[in-house]
Design an enzyme around this catalytic site. Structure first.
Site, mmCIF file in Angstrom:
data_model
loop_
_atom_site.group_PDB
_atom_site.id
_atom_site.type_symbol
_atom_site.label_atom_id
_atom_site.label_comp_id
_atom_site.label_asym_id
_atom_site.label_seq_id
_atom_site.Cartn_x
_atom_site.Cartn_y
_atom_site.Cartn_z
ATOM 1 N N ASN A 9 1.064 -1.021 0.147
ATOM 2 C CA ASN A 9 0.486 -0.483 0.320
ATOM 3 C C ASN A 9 1.147 1.793 0.187
ATOM 4 O O ASN A 9 1.755 1.734 1.256
ATOM 5 C CB ASN A 9 -1.062 -0.312 0.919
ATOM 6 C CG ASN A 9 -1.986 1.146 1.430
ATOM 7 O OD1 ASN A 9 -2.012 2.335 0.202
ATOM 8 N ND2 ASN A 9 -2.461 1.563 2.497
ATOM 9 N N TRP A 10 0.696 1.863 -1.098
ATOM 10 C CA TRP A 10 1.989 2.929 -1.028
ATOM 11 C C TRP A 10 1.064 3.760 -0.630
ATOM 12 O O TRP A 10 2.189 4.749 -0.291
ATOM 13 C CB TRP A 10 2.457 3.577 -2.705
ATOM 14 C CG TRP A 10 2.508 2.139 -3.568
ATOM 15 C CD1 TRP A 10 3.584 1.067 -2.750
ATOM 16 C CD2 TRP A 10 3.529 2.434 -4.758
ATOM 17 N NE1 TRP A 10 4.061 0.283 -3.455
ATOM 18 C CE2 TRP A 10 4.631 1.208 -4.595
ATOM 19 C CE3 TRP A 10 3.492 3.216 -5.803
ATOM 20 C CZ2 TRP A 10 4.706 0.522 -6.349
ATOM 21 C CZ3 TRP A 10 4.181 2.691 -6.965
ATOM 22 C CH2 TRP A 10 4.906 1.559 -7.515
ATOM 23 N N LYS A 11 0.115 4.392 0.273
ATOM 24 C CA LYS A 11 -0.664 5.280 0.160
ATOM 25 C C LYS A 11 -0.150 6.217 -0.523
ATOM 26 O O LYS A 11 -0.453 6.757 -1.792
ATOM 27 C CB LYS A 11 -0.509 5.413 1.609
ATOM 28 C CG LYS A 11 -0.637 4.407 2.669
ATOM 29 C CD LYS A 11 -0.171 4.583 4.344
ATOM 30 C CE LYS A 11 -0.267 3.098 4.451
ATOM 31 N NZ LYS A 11 -0.452 3.001 6.205
ATOM 32 N N HIS A 103 -9.613 1.044 5.141
ATOM 33 C CA HIS A 103 -8.417 1.128 5.927
ATOM 34 C C HIS A 103 -8.519 2.440 7.513
ATOM 35 O O HIS A 103 -9.288 3.024 7.111
ATOM 36 C CB HIS A 103 -6.740 2.230 4.960
ATOM 37 C CG HIS A 103 -5.734 2.081 5.414
ATOM 38 N ND1 HIS A 103 -5.288 2.761 6.203
ATOM 39 C CD2 HIS A 103 -4.357 1.338 5.475
ATOM 40 C CE1 HIS A 103 -4.116 2.347 6.182
ATOM 41 N NE2 HIS A 103 -3.744 1.847 6.223
ATOM 42 N N GLU A 105 -6.789 4.251 7.784
ATOM 43 C CA GLU A 105 -6.480 5.989 7.764
ATOM 44 C C GLU A 105 -7.958 6.627 7.558
ATOM 45 O O GLU A 105 -7.911 7.898 6.981
ATOM 46 C CB GLU A 105 -4.728 5.905 6.897
ATOM 47 C CG GLU A 105 -3.819 6.112 7.775
ATOM 48 C CD GLU A 105 -2.804 5.091 6.838
ATOM 49 O OE1 GLU A 105 -2.807 5.250 5.683
ATOM 50 O OE2 GLU A 105 -1.941 5.329 7.541
ATOM 51 N N GLU A 173 -4.853 -4.247 10.516
ATOM 52 C CA GLU A 173 -4.113 -3.865 11.172
ATOM 53 C C GLU A 173 -4.404 -2.556 12.359
ATOM 54 O O GLU A 173 -5.092 -1.848 12.092
ATOM 55 C CB GLU A 173 -3.751 -2.731 9.918
ATOM 56 C CG GLU A 173 -3.501 -3.108 8.481
ATOM 57 C CD GLU A 173 -3.324 -2.365 7.181
ATOM 58 O OE1 GLU A 173 -2.183 -2.396 6.882
ATOM 59 O OE2 GLU A 173 -3.796 -1.706 7.006
ATOM 60 N N GLY A 179 2.702 2.549 11.137
ATOM 61 C CA GLY A 179 3.920 3.181 10.403
ATOM 62 C C GLY A 179 4.025 4.185 11.924
ATOM 63 O O GLY A 179 5.164 5.096 11.879
ATOM 64 N N SER A 219 3.392 -1.920 10.646
ATOM 65 C CA SER A 219 5.371 -2.276 10.136
ATOM 66 C C SER A 219 5.801 -3.250 10.101
ATOM 67 O O SER A 219 6.637 -4.067 10.621
ATOM 68 C CB SER A 219 5.625 -1.153 11.937
ATOM 69 O OG SER A 219 5.254 -0.273 12.033
ATOM 70 N N GLY A 240 2.726 -0.728 3.898
ATOM 71 C CA GLY A 240 2.806 0.651 4.156
ATOM 72 C C GLY A 240 4.756 1.191 3.583
ATOM 73 O O GLY A 240 4.621 0.843 2.965
#
Ligand code: 13P
Length: 257
Positions: A9-11, A103, A105, A173, A179, A219, A240
């Site tokens: 997931n490159w976000k 997600h 986020e 997650e 992160g 992570s 990520g």
């Protein structure tokens, strides 16, 4: 058999050149591994989820590599007056096979609740995309001893009534691990994944629960991937930060088998 899935997931990272380069590096690794067997081709599915602006470039760059392409979100409706949103059909149209929904986020930054995530998952399925439905507790919820209740509640609320278990993926997650450099221990991950699979068995039956893949995310790095991927009921990783370096992503994929 649940074939491991390693998803990047490159976000919100990368301009065109970055995306092209990263995808090229990955495609080259896949081609070299298939041609020479050194290192061996990882025995897992690989998926990249770049930001919307990079989908076309990455799709072209990955052509023929066997690496799947996914979106990071989609709308719950097929089309209409939804400024700034992207539909599942648009993702399918540009070459996506998967899409991440729910997600943390998006749940946190965009106020997405379980009902909305369920609608997005259903919209993805309607377009023959594989939704990757994300769940996970916050640090406070874990400290209060509510991790399992929160996560199984999210699973109950975020999954459609019926689906093909081979065509839907869950991702656990824990929010506090995303992160932060902190990961769940393999035992913690196994406990939550086991609870999720138990809840799935009650609702959808043993066979469906046994067929559905549950990824761990938060992570995941080359040096912790192997032990996390060996944990019970962990069927892959949603990566990520480490997916932004082809070497790291590749080493994580190698750890999958
Ligand atoms: P990190 O691997 O950067 O912790 O991100 C995990 C994640 O949110 C993947 O969806």
């Amino acid at each position: 058999m649940r074939r491991p899935l390693i998803a990047g997931n490159w976000k919100m990272n990368g301009r065109l050149d970055d995306g092209r380069r990263l995808a090229e590096e990955l495609a080259q690794r896949v081609h070299r591994a298939s041609e020479t067997g050194d290192p061996p081709l990882p025995d897992c599915e690989l998926l990249i989820c770049p930001p919307f602006t990079l989908l076309e470039t990455v799709h072209r760059t990955l052509a023929g590599s066997g690496v799947f392409l996914g979106g990071q979100d989609c709308h719950g409706e097929p089309s209409g007056a939804h400024t700034g949103d992207i539909s599942a059909a648009m993702l399918a149209d540009i070459g996506c096979s998967h899409v991440i929904v729910g997600h943390s986020e998006r749940r946190q930054n965009h106020g997405e609740d379980d009902a909305l995530v369920r609608a997005k998952a259903a919209a993805a399925i309607a377009e023959d995309l594989v939704p990757i439905v994300c769940v996970g507790e916050t640090e406070a919820e874990r400290d209060e001893g509510r991790a399992l209740a929160v996560v199984t509640g999210q699973v109950a609320g975020s999954l459609p009534e019926s689906f093909d278990p081979a065509r839907l993926v869950l991702a656990y997650e824990p929010v506090w691990a995303i992160g932060t450099g902190r990961t769940a221990t393999p035992a913690d991950a196994a406990e939550v994944h086991g609870a999720i699979r138990g809840a799935l068995a009650e609702r959808y039956g043993e066979e469906a629960a046994a067929a559905l893949r549950i990824l761990y995310g938060g992570s995941v790095k080359p040096d912790n991937a192997a032990e996390l991927l060996r944990a019970g009921d962990v069927d892959g990783a949603l990566v990520g930060g480490a997916s932004l370096k082809s070497e790291d992503f590749w080493r994580i994929a190698q750890a999958a088998g």
